[in-house]
Design an enzyme around this catalytic site. Structure first.
Site, PDB file in Angstrom:
ATOM      1  N   LYS A 112     -15.662  -5.769  19.284  1.00  0.00           N
ATOM      2  CA  LYS A 112     -15.869  -6.973  20.095  1.00  0.00           C
ATOM      3  C   LYS A 112     -15.647  -8.257  19.281  1.00  0.00           C
ATOM      4  O   LYS A 112     -15.380  -9.314  19.839  1.00  0.00           O
ATOM      5  CB  LYS A 112     -17.242  -6.946  20.736  1.00  0.00           C
ATOM      6  CG  LYS A 112     -17.292  -5.803  21.754  1.00  0.00           C
ATOM      7  CD  LYS A 112     -18.452  -5.802  22.686  1.00  0.00           C
ATOM      8  CE  LYS A 112     -18.334  -4.659  23.676  1.00  0.00           C
ATOM      9  NZ  LYS A 112     -18.235  -3.323  23.037  1.00  0.00           N
TER      10      LYS A 112
HETATM   11  C1  LIG Z   1     -17.632  -2.185  23.752  1.00  0.00           C
HETATM   12  C2  LIG Z   1     -17.257  -0.977  22.956  1.00  0.00           C
HETATM   13  C3  LIG Z   1     -16.424   0.036  23.477  1.00  0.00           C
HETATM   14  C4  LIG Z   1     -15.898  -0.007  24.895  1.00  0.00           C
HETATM   15  O1  LIG Z   1     -14.905  -0.974  25.063  1.00  0.00           O
HETATM   16  P1  LIG Z   1     -14.510  -1.476  26.534  1.00  0.00           P
HETATM   17  O2  LIG Z   1     -13.584  -2.606  26.337  1.00  0.00           O
HETATM   18  O3  LIG Z   1     -15.810  -1.889  27.165  1.00  0.00           O
HETATM   19  O4  LIG Z   1     -13.885  -0.317  27.227  1.00  0.00           O
HETATM   20  C5  LIG Z   1     -16.116   1.117  22.667  1.00  0.00           C
HETATM   21  N1  LIG Z   1     -16.614   1.217  21.404  1.00  0.00           N
HETATM   22  C6  LIG Z   1     -17.407   0.270  20.880  1.00  0.00           C
HETATM   23  C7  LIG Z   1     -17.931   0.452  19.501  1.00  0.00           C
HETATM   24  C8  LIG Z   1     -17.755  -0.867  21.620  1.00  0.00           C
HETATM   25  O5  LIG Z   1     -18.571  -1.797  21.078  1.00  0.00           O
END
Ligand SMILES: *Cc1c(COP(=O)(O)O)cnc(C)c1O
Length: 496
Positions: A112
């Site tokens: 993120k």
């Molecule tokens: C948020 C997240 C995901 C999922 O990603 P999306 O864009 O919501 O599909 C997968 N792995 C981690 C570690 C995350 O923080």
């Protein structure tokens, strides 16, 4: 001519890129989409001379057409700087005959950071361009990961404040510590006596409180959100798909035009949707493999064309993928419906009233780029152990879901296309589960000892983000009741 954005549910609600970023969600509840997905016109040869930041500019300038070159380059250089612990920002690691795109080298060691480190800059520039002089107050409810990534992104960004609410007893020790030690004079973190849903409902109420909005406007503030449906979070994620292809080309691992697959550990469908956009832009991508954990609502959707969120919510060891309503899927629905906003609106209305919808057979045909797969907790643990025993490389619990799904797909289909596993978190972030998968004795509640063992096993240095936690000062101690959230916000805005 500017590329305009409109709602997935109504094509007459049209805004510029910067307006879409300020608004976040369209007023009709739809998500903003570009009127047309632009094509990458720059050659692989030219791209192969560029670093991550330069590639980011080449991709983002096609979408953010109402930002000037200087504005966009300024946002990019402020985002992808020494907050990342490697100069290549999103390193592509070759381990055995697999490629791992490591998206966890930012401030909070999870993917993120890739979008939340640039969003604050896109947002403050957008406010200036639209003559908004109010200070922007970001309100976020978090179950752990997003809150910290948003805090790290907005800390000390001029013209903004960020207020994060989290369930006091509903996040992990490491997650809480990461948040309450957040630096920055414009950051506020408040625990609530309630669960994540209470926090989210409370934040929504504050957002929808017109009387409050008017009152804070007089004091020079406006609320905004850093939610994952903001187009300003989706677009920066396209960059690393292009970047990883360029890396393979640079290293002579692929020839120009050769297709590659991506496997993406998926929750809200934001990350993999960015890969779909990259493919539509002309990047040579074969299959997009959507990996779910036991909450396999997306796997079932790709199998049957029915999206049904009426099911038990299962807690797994990959908590950031424990999601039953993948909000970014709405954008894919719009595209596979032939960009039909009425059809999209009907399906989304069905989702909110019945918790389910079914797509038509024509729409299903347009899903052929995607393969759905899932891995149980046991399979996820086996993937961590197997990859470690074969190569010495340690996966986190989310990336391991992708690894497991890919191996099953390859065995079943025999697809020999070169494939990149999108790695969304550092194993240090989920050390306890990772160590358990590796068969180590549990060291409960002692994240420092866990990190030391993981370091010995993996040979990878403990990331700064974890190291700093042990000595960091606790800066945020506020805890409130659910019905005091609005009051807390007003107190913060009064003081400043
Ligand atoms: C948020 C997240 C995901 C999922 O990603 P999306 O864009 O919501 O599909 C997968 N792995 C981690 C570690 C995350 O923080």
């Amino acid at each position: 001519m500017n590329l305009m954005y409109h709602s997935t549910r109504n094509s007459s609600i049209k805004v510029t890129a910067s307006e879409a970023i300020i608004q976040g969600l369209s007023p009709d509840g739809g998500l903003f989409v570009p009127e047309a997905i632009p094509k990458l016109t720059i050659s692989m040869n030219e791209l192969s001379k560029m670093n991550y930041l330069e590639i980011a500019y080449e991709v983002l300038r096609l979408y953010l057409t109402d930002y000037t070159e200087d504005e966009l380059k300024d946002c990019i250089s402020k985002a992808y700087d020494e907050k990342f612990d490697v100069p290549d920002i999103a390193p592509l690691k070759k381990v055995g005959n697999m490629y791992y795109l490591e998206l966890f080298h930012g401030a909070t060691i999870a993917f993120k950071d890739m979008a939340l480190s640039i969003l604050p800059h896109l947002l403050t520039k957008a406010a200036k361009k639209n003559n908004i002089s109010d200070e922007i107050v970001i309100l976020t409810a978090t179950s752990g990961d997003t809150g910290k990534a948003a805090l790290a992104g907005f800390a000390d960004v001029e013209g903004t404040k960020i207020i994060v609410f989290y369930p006091k007893d509903g996040v992990s020790k490491v997650q809480e510590k990461q948040m309450v030690t957040q630096k920055g004079d414009n950051t506020y973190v408040i625990g609530i006596r309630g669960n994540f849903d209470d926090a989210q409902t409370g934040v929504k109420k504050i957002f929808n409180d017109q009387e409050l909005a008017e009152r804070i406007k007089k004091a020079g503030y406006r609320f905004s959100s850093a939610n994952s449906i903001n187009i300003g979070r989706l677009l920066p994620q396209i960059v690393y798909y292009v970047y990883s292809y360029v890396e393979l080309y640079r290293r002579n691992e692929v020839s120009e035009g050769e297709k590659i697959n991506f496997v993406v550990p998926t929750g809200n469908f934001g990350n993999i949707l960015a890969a779909y956009y990259a493919k539509q832009m002309g990047l040579p991508i074969g299959k997009l493999i959507c990996a779910s954990n036991d909450n396999k609502v997306l796997f079932d959707f790709f199998q049957t064309g029915v999206y049904d969120s009426n099911r038990e919510f299962i807690l797994t060891i990959s908590p950031s993928m424990d999601i039953l309503i993948s909000s970014n899927l709405e954008r894919l629905i719009y595209h596979i419906a032939g960009e039909d906003t009425d059809k999209t609106k009907d399906l989304m209305n069905s989702l909110s009233s019945k918790g389910r919808y079914e797509i038509t057979s024509d729409m299903k045909k347009n899903l052929e780029d995607f393969i759905g797969g899932y891995a149980t907790v046991e399979e996820t643990k086996s993937a961590i152990l197997n990859i470690y025993e074969e190569t010495g490389y340690v996966l986190d619990t989310h990336t391991a879901v992708a690894s497991s799904v890919y191996n099953k797909y390859k065995d079943e289909v025999g697809d020999k296309t070169k494939t990149v596993i999108v790695s969304t978190a550092s194993p240090y972030k989920f050390a306890e589960s990772v160590l358990s998968a590796l068969g180590k004795d549990p060291i409960p509640e002692n994240d420092y000892e866990q990190a030391k063992v993981l370091k010995e096993l993996s040979g990878v240095a403990i990331p700064k983000a974890i190291e700093e936690l042990y000595s960091a000062e606790i800066r945020h101690k506020n805890v409130c009741e659910i019905d005091e959230m609005k009051n807390e916000v007003e107190e913060i805005l009064k003081k400043n």
